[in-house]
Scaffold this active site. Structure first.
Site, PDB file in Angstrom:
ATOM      1  N   GLY A  24       0.634   4.779  -0.460  1.00 12.76           N
ATOM      2  CA  GLY A  24      -0.061   5.943  -0.431  1.00 12.76           C
ATOM      3  C   GLY A  24       0.660   7.029   0.132  1.00 12.76           C
ATOM      4  O   GLY A  24       2.011   6.851   0.388  1.00 12.76           O
ATOM      5  N   ASN A  25       0.354   8.067   0.845  1.00 15.03           N
ATOM      6  CA  ASN A  25       0.773   9.078   1.605  1.00 15.03           C
ATOM      7  C   ASN A  25       1.610   8.539   2.784  1.00 15.03           C
ATOM      8  O   ASN A  25       2.827   8.872   3.102  1.00 15.03           O
ATOM      9  CB  ASN A  25      -0.090  10.104   2.120  1.00 15.03           C
ATOM     10  N   VAL A  26       0.949   7.380   3.254  1.00 16.52           N
ATOM     11  CA  VAL A  26       1.526   6.789   4.495  1.00 16.52           C
ATOM     12  C   VAL A  26       2.512   5.554   4.111  1.00 16.52           C
ATOM     13  O   VAL A  26       3.842   5.765   4.751  1.00 16.52           O
ATOM     14  CB  VAL A  26       0.772   6.132   5.585  1.00 16.52           C
ATOM     15  N   ASP A  47      -0.348   6.921  19.717  1.00 17.51           N
ATOM     16  CA  ASP A  47      -1.023   7.541  20.830  1.00 17.51           C
ATOM     17  C   ASP A  47      -0.051   7.985  22.072  1.00 17.51           C
ATOM     18  O   ASP A  47       0.013   8.916  22.572  1.00 17.51           O
ATOM     19  CB  ASP A  47      -2.460   6.797  21.270  1.00 17.51           C
ATOM     20  N   PRO A  77      -9.402  -0.163  11.156  1.00 17.42           N
ATOM     21  CA  PRO A  77      -9.313  -0.144  12.384  1.00 17.42           C
ATOM     22  C   PRO A  77      -8.246  -0.881  12.882  1.00 17.42           C
ATOM     23  O   PRO A  77      -8.469  -2.123  12.805  1.00 17.42           O
ATOM     24  CB  PRO A  77     -10.505  -0.202  13.125  1.00 17.42           C
ATOM     25  N   ASN A 111     -11.757  -2.263   4.537  1.00 19.19           N
ATOM     26  CA  ASN A 111     -10.616  -2.668   4.733  1.00 19.19           C
ATOM     27  C   ASN A 111     -10.613  -4.465   4.982  1.00 19.19           C
ATOM     28  O   ASN A 111      -9.574  -4.919   4.668  1.00 19.19           O
ATOM     29  CB  ASN A 111      -9.857  -2.107   5.848  1.00 19.19           C
ATOM     30  N   GLY A 113       0.979  -1.218  -0.051  1.00 14.77           N
ATOM     31  CA  GLY A 113      -0.016   0.066   0.145  1.00 14.77           C
ATOM     32  C   GLY A 113       0.805   1.087   0.001  1.00 14.77           C
ATOM     33  O   GLY A 113       1.308   1.684   1.110  1.00 14.77           O
ATOM     34  N   HIS A 153      -6.756   1.523  19.636  1.00 19.79           N
ATOM     35  CA  HIS A 153      -6.350   2.683  18.907  1.00 19.79           C
ATOM     36  C   HIS A 153      -7.506   3.194  18.447  1.00 19.79           C
ATOM     37  O   HIS A 153      -7.930   2.915  17.230  1.00 19.79           O
ATOM     38  CB  HIS A 153      -5.448   2.255  17.890  1.00 19.79           C
TER      39      HIS A 153
END
Length: 305
Positions: free
Chosen positions: A9-11, A152, A120, A94, A7, A179
């Site tokens: 993408g931006n991440v 977090d 999630p 997802n 994957g 999370h």
């Protein structure tokens, strides 16, 4: 070690860059549904490495090119609409993505450690473990890790650091559980240099601020990528170098606070084999109930899967 990022993408692209920048892989495979994007990112990262002291192969590929990976990082996700209010809104799409990706990935790399970033996180980490177990008998719970509340906890420690005047790395304080909205701070066991950190109202508010900071970033730019990328790099480094860092990550629960059959974040020693042990943090009665509430939330999501 061969590492595959699924994957881009931006991440996923940021994760790939920081891993390559620190030379944490010998070979880095970038997989994306649109291969041209993976190819462009791989080329960009490979060329950037000419400005570092590290030499490794960065390339795009199909799922079969991930074979014999030591670590597989799952970042694939359905698009996240800016008006999204809860990570669980991504669950249905997802979950379907995981049912497509995990069987071949587990078959090609049965000894790999999976690191899940997709949301999630907790429900999907559990789902990844269950799917992988159906396709290889070599995978164990120690090999499937969600980034969970590591992110977090970093945000919470950053807020505490400003108030206490102490570096975040010297603050022993964890956000645990989901999370998501039900997460909580284990303040009853939080310390700095052995000195307890009091759970006063200001620090309880910091827990809420840390929880909501990601949403403020997301609403402004449509994604968060830096904190999660460095969190993944920390997990990967602990695995590659067998450092056994204690990290609050999402793993299978088998009786922790009487919780079973879901994944939640608890402090874990992470090393070359994945999770070497779950660490039993001392929680007070209120925190135990909060942890069990997190479990109910995630178990409901798992049932929806």
């Amino acid at each position: 070690m061969k590492i595959s990022v699924i994957g881009i993408g931006n991440v996923g692209s940021t994760i790939s860059f920081v891993l390559a920048q620190d030379g944490l892989a010998t070979e880095l495979i970038l997989y994306n549904r649109t291969r041209d994007i993976a190819r462009a990112e791989a080329t960009d990262i490979q060329q950037a490495l000419a400005l570092t002291s590290y030499r490794l192969i960065v390339r795009d590929g199909e799922l079969e090119d991930t074979a014999e990976s030591g670590i597989i990082i799952i970042v694939a996700s359905a698009p996240m609409p800016k008006q999204m209010q809860n990570r669980s809104e991504l669950l249905s799409h997802n979950s379907q993505i995981m049912r497509t990706l995990i069987p071949p990935l587990a078959s090609y790399s049965p000894n790999a450690i999976f690191i899940n970033v997709s949301n999630p996180v907790d429900a999907l980490t559990y789902e990844i473990l269950q799917i992988a177990r159906q396709h290889t008998d070599q995978i164990d719970w120690q090999q499937v890790i969600g980034t969970g509340t590591l992110i977090d906890s970093a945000r919470f420690r950053d807020l505490l650091s400003t108030q206490l005047g102490i570096h975040p790395l010297d603050i022993n304080a964890y956000i645990l559980g989901e999370h998501g909205d039900s997460q909580f701070a284990a303040l009853s066991s939080a310390t700095i240099g052995g000195e307890p950190i009091n759970a006063d109202p200001l620090r309880q508010q910091m827990v809420e601020d840390a929880k909501h900071s990601a949403w403020k970033i997301f609403q402004a730019k449509g994604y968060t990528n830096y904190t999660v990328s460095l969190a993944v790099k920390l997990i990967v480094r602990s695995i590659v170098e067998d450092l056994r860092y204690t990290l609050p990550v999402s793993v299978l629960m088998e009786g922790y606070c009487d919780v079973f059959n879901c994944c939640l974040s608890v402090p874990c020693a992470v090393g070359r084999s994945g999770v070497h042990r779950r660490i039993e943090t001392r929680l007070n009665e209120k925190e135990v109930l909060a942890f069990q509430n997190c479990a109910r939330t995630v178990q409901q999501q798992i049932q929806q899967c």
